[in-house]
Scaffold this motif. Structure first.
Motif, PDB file in Angstrom:
ATOM      1  N   HIS A  97       0.806  -1.223   0.000  1.00 60.56           N
ATOM      2  CA  HIS A  97       0.000   0.000   0.000  1.00 60.56           C
ATOM      3  C   HIS A  97       0.840   1.275   0.000  1.00 60.56           C
ATOM      4  O   HIS A  97       0.445   2.277  -0.618  1.00 60.56           O
ATOM      5  N   PHE A  98       1.980   1.257   0.683  1.00 59.14           N
ATOM      6  CA  PHE A  98       2.783   2.471   0.846  1.00 59.14           C
ATOM      7  C   PHE A  98       4.065   2.404   0.025  1.00 59.14           C
ATOM      8  O   PHE A  98       4.583   1.318  -0.265  1.00 59.14           O
ATOM      9  N   GLY A  99       4.564   3.588  -0.309  1.00 64.57           N
ATOM     10  CA  GLY A  99       5.781   3.649  -1.107  1.00 64.57           C
ATOM     11  C   GLY A  99       7.015   3.223  -0.348  1.00 64.57           C
ATOM     12  O   GLY A  99       7.977   2.703  -0.930  1.00 64.57           O
ATOM     13  N   ARG A 100       6.997   3.431   0.970  1.00 69.69           N
ATOM     14  CA  ARG A 100       8.119   3.038   1.809  1.00 69.69           C
ATOM     15  C   ARG A 100       7.591   2.716   3.194  1.00 69.69           C
ATOM     16  O   ARG A 100       6.717   3.418   3.711  1.00 69.69           O
ATOM     17  N   VAL A 101       8.115   1.663   3.787  1.00 72.72           N
ATOM     18  CA  VAL A 101       7.723   1.261   5.136  1.00 72.72           C
ATOM     19  C   VAL A 101       8.973   1.213   6.008  1.00 72.72           C
ATOM     20  O   VAL A 101       9.906   0.458   5.720  1.00 72.72           O
ATOM     21  N   LEU A 102       8.993   2.026   7.051  1.00 74.63           N
ATOM     22  CA  LEU A 102      10.071   2.014   8.032  1.00 74.63           C
ATOM     23  C   LEU A 102       9.606   1.138   9.177  1.00 74.63           C
ATOM     24  O   LEU A 102       8.833   1.571  10.039  1.00 74.63           O
ATOM     25  N   ALA A 103      10.041  -0.107   9.173  1.00 72.73           N
ATOM     26  CA  ALA A 103       9.548  -1.111  10.119  1.00 72.73           C
ATOM     27  C   ALA A 103      10.493  -1.182  11.314  1.00 72.73           C
ATOM     28  O   ALA A 103      11.588  -1.729  11.224  1.00 72.73           O
ATOM     29  N   THR A 104      10.077  -0.617  12.440  1.00 78.87           N
ATOM     30  CA  THR A 104      10.943  -0.539  13.613  1.00 78.87           C
ATOM     31  C   THR A 104      10.531  -1.532  14.681  1.00 78.87           C
ATOM     32  O   THR A 104       9.344  -1.798  14.886  1.00 78.87           O
ATOM     33  N   ASP A 105      11.530  -2.073  15.361  1.00 80.61           N
ATOM     34  CA  ASP A 105      11.274  -2.955  16.498  1.00 80.61           C
ATOM     35  C   ASP A 105      12.532  -3.024  17.353  1.00 80.61           C
ATOM     36  O   ASP A 105      13.647  -2.892  16.842  1.00 80.61           O
ATOM     37  N   ALA A 148       9.138 -13.118   3.401  1.00 84.20           N
ATOM     38  CA  ALA A 148       8.668 -13.067   2.013  1.00 84.20           C
ATOM     39  C   ALA A 148       8.019 -14.384   1.614  1.00 84.20           C
ATOM     40  O   ALA A 148       6.972 -14.413   0.953  1.00 84.20           O
ATOM     41  N   ALA A 149       8.636 -15.501   2.029  1.00 82.84           N
ATOM     42  CA  ALA A 149       8.085 -16.816   1.700  1.00 82.84           C
ATOM     43  C   ALA A 149       6.713 -17.018   2.336  1.00 82.84           C
ATOM     44  O   ALA A 149       5.823 -17.629   1.723  1.00 82.84           O
ATOM     45  N   GLU A 150       6.536 -16.514   3.567  1.00 78.41           N
ATOM     46  CA  GLU A 150       5.234 -16.620   4.231  1.00 78.41           C
ATOM     47  C   GLU A 150       4.164 -15.862   3.436  1.00 78.41           C
ATOM     48  O   GLU A 150       3.034 -16.325   3.292  1.00 78.41           O
ATOM     49  N   HIS A 151       4.523 -14.682   2.930  1.00 77.23           N
ATOM     50  CA  HIS A 151       3.570 -13.913   2.128  1.00 77.23           C
ATOM     51  C   HIS A 151       3.231 -14.645   0.835  1.00 77.23           C
ATOM     52  O   HIS A 151       2.054 -14.746   0.453  1.00 77.23           O
ATOM     53  N   GLN A 152       4.248 -15.139   0.161  1.00 82.43           N
ATOM     54  CA  GLN A 152       4.026 -15.840  -1.098  1.00 82.43           C
ATOM     55  C   GLN A 152       3.195 -17.096  -0.903  1.00 82.43           C
ATOM     56  O   GLN A 152       2.348 -17.437  -1.733  1.00 82.43           O
ATOM     57  N   LYS A 153       3.403 -17.765   0.224  1.00 80.75           N
ATOM     58  CA  LYS A 153       2.638 -18.967   0.546  1.00 80.75           C
ATOM     59  C   LYS A 153       1.144 -18.674   0.589  1.00 80.75           C
ATOM     60  O   LYS A 153       0.315 -19.511   0.203  1.00 80.75           O
ATOM     61  N   HIS A 169       7.158  -6.689  -0.973  1.00 75.73           N
ATOM     62  CA  HIS A 169       7.995  -5.715  -1.673  1.00 75.73           C
ATOM     63  C   HIS A 169       9.189  -5.342  -0.795  1.00 75.73           C
ATOM     64  O   HIS A 169       9.197  -4.301  -0.129  1.00 75.73           O
ATOM     65  N   ALA A 170      10.203  -6.186  -0.814  1.00 73.64           N
ATOM     66  CA  ALA A 170      11.364  -5.975   0.050  1.00 73.64           C
ATOM     67  C   ALA A 170      12.038  -4.643  -0.211  1.00 73.64           C
ATOM     68  O   ALA A 170      12.586  -4.025   0.710  1.00 73.64           O
ATOM     69  N   GLU A 171      11.999  -4.191  -1.454  1.00 74.48           N
ATOM     70  CA  GLU A 171      12.671  -2.943  -1.804  1.00 74.48           C
ATOM     71  C   GLU A 171      12.011  -1.722  -1.169  1.00 74.48           C
ATOM     72  O   GLU A 171      12.608  -0.639  -1.109  1.00 74.48           O
ATOM     73  N   ARG A 172      10.807  -1.887  -0.653  1.00 76.33           N
ATOM     74  CA  ARG A 172      10.087  -0.769  -0.037  1.00 76.33           C
ATOM     75  C   ARG A 172      10.193  -0.774   1.485  1.00 76.33           C
ATOM     76  O   ARG A 172       9.680   0.136   2.136  1.00 76.33           O
TER      77      ARG A 172
END
Length: 286
Positions: free
Chosen positions: A71-79, A96-101, A107-110
């Motif tokens: 949905h977003f152009g960039r995601v800053l995923a903090t933890d 990524a594999a879980e999503h594809q499953k 979108h790793a690049e985002r």
């Protein structure tokens, strides 16, 4: 905290396992609910969302992050946990594999996975267009500080979407009803008693630590107060007032007749807080 020493923040994160289908489905539903709130945040088209930078507070194992990347152009995923060091450095590939499953793109690049405390983000001011936190505010030791960090990092005129369930005083507020099945048992038993019951039921030590140190035990009134304080100081405008800002209920109807509800009331908890499951805020940053 600086970017240089942030890479050294490695806590005892829970092991990354293969997740059941309903685990992914719940994360998908969480993001669907967020998207349904886009009109409240001035987002009317997918194209508008794709131009925005989203700051995700409490990314956890990355399931929301991947879905947000659609949905977003960039995601800053903090933890606070350095999940990217898990699985021999193949964490992102595993997510990524879980999503594809499940038929979803990743979108790793985002996505930027960033190790940082929610209460002291290593991000600059006014970096993001929208701040998102899903099922994290019941874990952060000082949710008020985390809210301040979101307000600092999101541009004026931007939005915060904060949703969390269950809060500490809910029937499942322990997060471990699977080990200690009595509703509100975490309020009635002492911590030592509850931990003993967890271990006797087979809980692993990282799960015990999650209960003792990973839940902030904040009550309903606390969250209402930080929301009220921020609004009165004109730090934000609550735009979700016409929607349920909190919701009620129990996971099993029989819980309301369980003797532990009466015991919790006798301990000074109110019916309102015992029956409040979660909260959702949509805020416009001033």
């Amino acid at each position: 905290m600086s970017l240089e020493n942030a890479d050294n923040v490695v806590l005892n994160a829970p092991p990354i396992k293969d997740f059941p289908d309903d685990y992914f489905a719940q994360h998908d539903e969480d993001v669907r609910v967020l998207v349904n709130h886009f009109p409240l945040m001035g987002i009317s088209t997918p194209e508008e969302a794709s131009r925005l930078v989203a700051l995700e507070l409490g990314a956890g194992v990355g399931m929301h992050s991947g879905l947000l990347s659609s949905h977003f152009g960039r995601v800053l995923a903090t933890d606070i946990f350095k999940y990217t060091a898990l699985r021999g450095g193949t964490f992102a590939a595993h997510v990524a594999a879980e999503h594809q499953k499940h038929g979803f793109p990743f979108h790793a690049e985002r996505i930027d996975f960033i190790t940082s405390s929610a209460m002291d983000l290593i991000l600059r001011d006014n970096l993001a267009d929208i701040g998102i936190s899903i099922n994290t505010f019941e874990h952060i030791p000082d949710p008020g500080a985390a809210l301040n960090e979101l307000l600092r990092c999101v541009k004026p005129g931007g939005y915060l979407y904060i949703q969390f369930d269950p809060i500490w005083t809910a029937d499942t507020g322990s997060h471990f009803l699977n080990y200690v099945p009595e509703p509100w048992g975490h309020l009635v038993y002492s911590q030592a008693e509850f931990v003993a019951k967890m271990r006797a039921a087979g809980a692993e030590e990282y799960e015990v630590a999650s209960f003792t140190d990973g839940i902030n035990k904040r009550r309903y009134a606390y969250f209402q107060q930080i929301l009220s304080d921020g609004e009165s100081k004109k730090r934000f405008i609550v735009v979700s007032k016409t929607l349920p800002e909190h919701w009620w209920g129990v996971v099993d109807p029989s819980h309301t007749s369980h003797p532990f509800m009466r015991k919790a009331l006798d301990l000074g908890y109110t019916e309102q807080e015992l029956m409040t499951r979660g909260m959702r805020w949509v805020l416009r940053v001033s």
